[in-house]
Design a protein around this motif. Sequence first.
Motif, PDB file in Angstrom:
ATOM      1  N   ALA A  87      -7.619 -97.644  42.553  1.00  0.00           N
ATOM      2  CA  ALA A  87      -8.882 -98.098  41.980  1.00  0.00           C
ATOM      3  C   ALA A  87     -10.043 -97.697  42.878  1.00  0.00           C
ATOM      4  CB  ALA A  87      -8.862 -99.614  41.792  1.00  0.00           C
ATOM      5  N   ASN A  88      -9.802 -97.647  44.175  1.00  0.00           N
ATOM      6  CA  ASN A  88     -10.836 -97.258  45.120  1.00  0.00           C
ATOM      7  C   ASN A  88     -10.787 -95.773  45.428  1.00  0.00           C
ATOM      8  OD1 ASN A  88     -11.908 -99.779  45.343  1.00  0.00           O
ATOM      9  ND2 ASN A  88     -10.594-100.371  47.028  1.00  0.00           N
ATOM     10  N   ALA A  89      -9.870 -95.043  44.773  1.00  0.00           N
ATOM     11  CA  ALA A  89      -9.808 -93.599  44.994  1.00  0.00           C
ATOM     12  C   ALA A  89     -11.188 -93.059  44.704  1.00  0.00           C
ATOM     13  CB  ALA A  89      -8.757 -92.958  44.105  1.00  0.00           C
ATOM     14  N   GLN A  90     -11.653 -92.292  45.604  1.00  0.00           N
ATOM     15  CA  GLN A  90     -13.046 -91.946  45.576  1.00  0.00           C
ATOM     16  C   GLN A  90     -13.389 -90.994  44.440  1.00  0.00           C
ATOM     17  OE1 GLN A  90     -11.179 -93.146  47.576  1.00  0.00           O
ATOM     18  NE2 GLN A  90     -12.252 -94.251  49.107  1.00  0.00           N
ATOM     19  N   ILE A  91     -13.335 -89.738  44.658  1.00  0.00           N
ATOM     20  CA  ILE A  91     -13.855 -88.778  43.700  1.00  0.00           C
ATOM     21  C   ILE A  91     -12.797 -88.433  42.640  1.00  0.00           C
ATOM     22  CG2 ILE A  91     -13.309 -86.757  45.065  1.00  0.00           C
ATOM     23  CD1 ILE A  91     -16.179 -85.800  44.296  1.00  0.00           C
ATOM     24  N   LYS A  92     -13.262 -88.294  41.398  1.00  0.00           N
ATOM     25  CA  LYS A  92     -12.349 -88.003  40.286  1.00  0.00           C
ATOM     26  C   LYS A  92     -12.877 -86.809  39.500  1.00  0.00           C
ATOM     27  CE  LYS A  92     -11.621 -92.960  39.762  1.00  0.00           C
ATOM     28  NZ  LYS A  92     -12.626 -93.335  40.743  1.00  0.00           N
ATOM     29  N   ILE A  93     -11.991 -86.177  38.746  1.00  0.00           N
ATOM     30  CA  ILE A  93     -12.389 -85.054  37.886  1.00  0.00           C
ATOM     31  C   ILE A  93     -13.564 -85.504  37.017  1.00  0.00           C
ATOM     32  CG2 ILE A  93     -11.648 -83.490  36.040  1.00  0.00           C
ATOM     33  CD1 ILE A  93     -10.279 -82.904  38.741  1.00  0.00           C
ATOM     34  N   GLY A  94     -14.596 -84.679  36.969  1.00  0.00           N
ATOM     35  CA  GLY A  94     -15.796 -84.991  36.191  1.00  0.00           C
ATOM     36  C   GLY A  94     -16.904 -85.614  37.015  1.00  0.00           C
ATOM     37  N   ASP A  95     -16.578 -86.099  38.226  1.00  0.00           N
ATOM     38  CA  ASP A  95     -17.599 -86.682  39.092  1.00  0.00           C
ATOM     39  C   ASP A  95     -18.511 -85.590  39.653  1.00  0.00           C
ATOM     40  OD1 ASP A  95     -16.537 -89.189  38.684  1.00  0.00           O
ATOM     41  OD2 ASP A  95     -15.706 -89.410  40.704  1.00  0.00           O
ATOM     42  N   ASN A  96     -19.703 -85.983  40.032  1.00  0.00           N
ATOM     43  CA  ASN A  96     -20.663 -85.062  40.635  1.00  0.00           C
ATOM     44  C   ASN A  96     -20.334 -84.788  42.098  1.00  0.00           C
ATOM     45  OD1 ASN A  96     -22.408 -84.670  38.397  1.00  0.00           O
ATOM     46  ND2 ASN A  96     -23.315 -86.671  38.778  1.00  0.00           N
ATOM     47  N   LEU A  97     -20.764 -83.632  42.563  1.00  0.00           N
ATOM     48  CA  LEU A  97     -20.645 -83.284  43.973  1.00  0.00           C
ATOM     49  C   LEU A  97     -21.419 -84.311  44.782  1.00  0.00           C
ATOM     50  CD1 LEU A  97     -19.840 -81.196  46.192  1.00  0.00           C
ATOM     51  CD2 LEU A  97     -21.979 -80.024  45.702  1.00  0.00           C
ATOM     52  N   PRO A  98     -20.731 -85.026  45.675  1.00  0.00           N
ATOM     53  CA  PRO A  98     -21.448 -86.011  46.491  1.00  0.00           C
ATOM     54  C   PRO A  98     -22.523 -85.323  47.327  1.00  0.00           C
ATOM     55  CG  PRO A  98     -19.077 -86.280  46.725  1.00  0.00           C
ATOM     56  CD  PRO A  98     -19.312 -84.990  45.990  1.00  0.00           C
ATOM     57  N   ASP A  99     -23.609 -86.026  47.542  1.00  0.00           N
ATOM     58  CA  ASP A  99     -24.688 -85.463  48.341  1.00  0.00           C
ATOM     59  C   ASP A  99     -24.771 -86.203  49.663  1.00  0.00           C
ATOM     60  OD1 ASP A  99     -26.832 -83.997  49.213  1.00  0.00           O
ATOM     61  OD2 ASP A  99     -28.300 -85.170  48.086  1.00  0.00           O
ATOM     62  N   PHE A 100     -24.351 -85.540  50.713  1.00  0.00           N
ATOM     63  CA  PHE A 100     -24.534 -86.070  52.058  1.00  0.00           C
ATOM     64  C   PHE A 100     -24.760 -84.903  52.996  1.00  0.00           C
ATOM     65  CE2 PHE A 100     -19.962 -86.007  51.153  1.00  0.00           C
ATOM     66  CZ  PHE A 100     -19.488 -85.157  52.132  1.00  0.00           C
ATOM     67  N   GLU A 101     -25.180 -85.222  54.204  1.00  0.00           N
ATOM     68  CA  GLU A 101     -25.504 -84.191  55.179  1.00  0.00           C
ATOM     69  C   GLU A 101     -24.566 -84.270  56.370  1.00  0.00           C
ATOM     70  OE1 GLU A 101     -29.597 -85.030  56.123  1.00  0.00           O
ATOM     71  OE2 GLU A 101     -30.311 -83.896  54.387  1.00  0.00           O
ATOM     72  N   LEU A 102     -24.180 -83.081  56.874  1.00  0.00           N
ATOM     73  CA  LEU A 102     -23.354 -82.974  58.072  1.00  0.00           C
ATOM     74  C   LEU A 102     -23.890 -81.840  58.925  1.00  0.00           C
ATOM     75  CD1 LEU A 102     -19.812 -83.274  56.439  1.00  0.00           C
ATOM     76  CD2 LEU A 102     -20.939 -85.008  57.842  1.00  0.00           C
ATOM     77  N   LYS A 103     -23.533 -81.848  60.194  1.00  0.00           N
ATOM     78  CA  LYS A 103     -23.906 -80.758  61.103  1.00  0.00           C
ATOM     79  C   LYS A 103     -22.956 -79.585  60.896  1.00  0.00           C
ATOM     80  CE  LYS A 103     -27.029 -82.720  63.863  1.00  0.00           C
ATOM     81  NZ  LYS A 103     -28.338 -82.234  64.121  1.00  0.00           N
ATOM     82  N   ASN A 104     -23.526 -78.372  60.987  1.00  0.00           N
ATOM     83  CA  ASN A 104     -22.672 -77.187  60.919  1.00  0.00           C
ATOM     84  C   ASN A 104     -22.369 -76.681  62.329  1.00  0.00           C
ATOM     85  OD1 ASN A 104     -24.893 -75.636  61.771  1.00  0.00           O
ATOM     86  ND2 ASN A 104     -25.190 -74.656  59.786  1.00  0.00           N
ATOM     87  N   ASN A 105     -21.649 -75.579  62.407  1.00  0.00           N
ATOM     88  CA  ASN A 105     -21.232 -75.047  63.695  1.00  0.00           C
ATOM     89  C   ASN A 105     -22.394 -74.431  64.488  1.00  0.00           C
ATOM     90  OD1 ASN A 105     -20.977 -73.194  61.469  1.00  0.00           O
ATOM     91  ND2 ASN A 105     -20.034 -71.732  62.856  1.00  0.00           N
ATOM     92  N   LYS A 106     -23.580 -74.415  63.900  1.00  0.00           N
ATOM     93  CA  LYS A 106     -24.768 -73.928  64.609  1.00  0.00           C
ATOM     94  C   LYS A 106     -25.715 -75.086  64.916  1.00  0.00           C
ATOM     95  CE  LYS A 106     -24.343 -69.462  62.352  1.00  0.00           C
ATOM     96  NZ  LYS A 106     -23.383 -69.632  61.271  1.00  0.00           N
TER      97      LYS A 106
END
Length: 156
Positions: free
Chosen positions: A17-36
């Motif tokens: 029930a708490n499984a996060q993302i499912k088929i049809g869901d939108n791409l989550p929008d969050f920010e992370l640091k890249n290798n640069k």
Amino acid sequence: MKKIILVVSVIISFSTANAQIKIGDNLPDFELKNNKEATVSLASAKGKTVLIDFWASWCAPCRMANKKLAPFYNQYKTENFEIIGISLDTDQAKWISAIQKDKLEYEQLIDPKGFDAPSALVFGVEQLPSAYLFDAAGKLVAVNPTEEQILVQIKK
């Protein structure tokens, strides 16, 4: 025995029930640091077929998958296709070294808390590697897609 089965069923139901993302869901929008050391938003990939690839430098199956993903990306990157690698490494130096050794040219992000990383929790990552394919509209169309499934999306 019935109590054990019931308890296990409740736990599985709760985690599903708490499984996060499912088929049809939108791409989550969050920010992370890249290798640069730049901050990258997942939303920046919207409008393309996007494969979100969770991996880690210590994961042998991930490193084998990188050997296939790198040339695949190079072949299709001009066709509105993007791969975003999200590492669950806790050691940034090992992550950077793996990117270089595996010759990964696509976007590499890190969420350095392992399986407790916020991005892993949002996606429901339970094993590595784990991949999530989004269409150009930003909708999830496949989890751990085959190469054929990715190609179908690229060609749309």
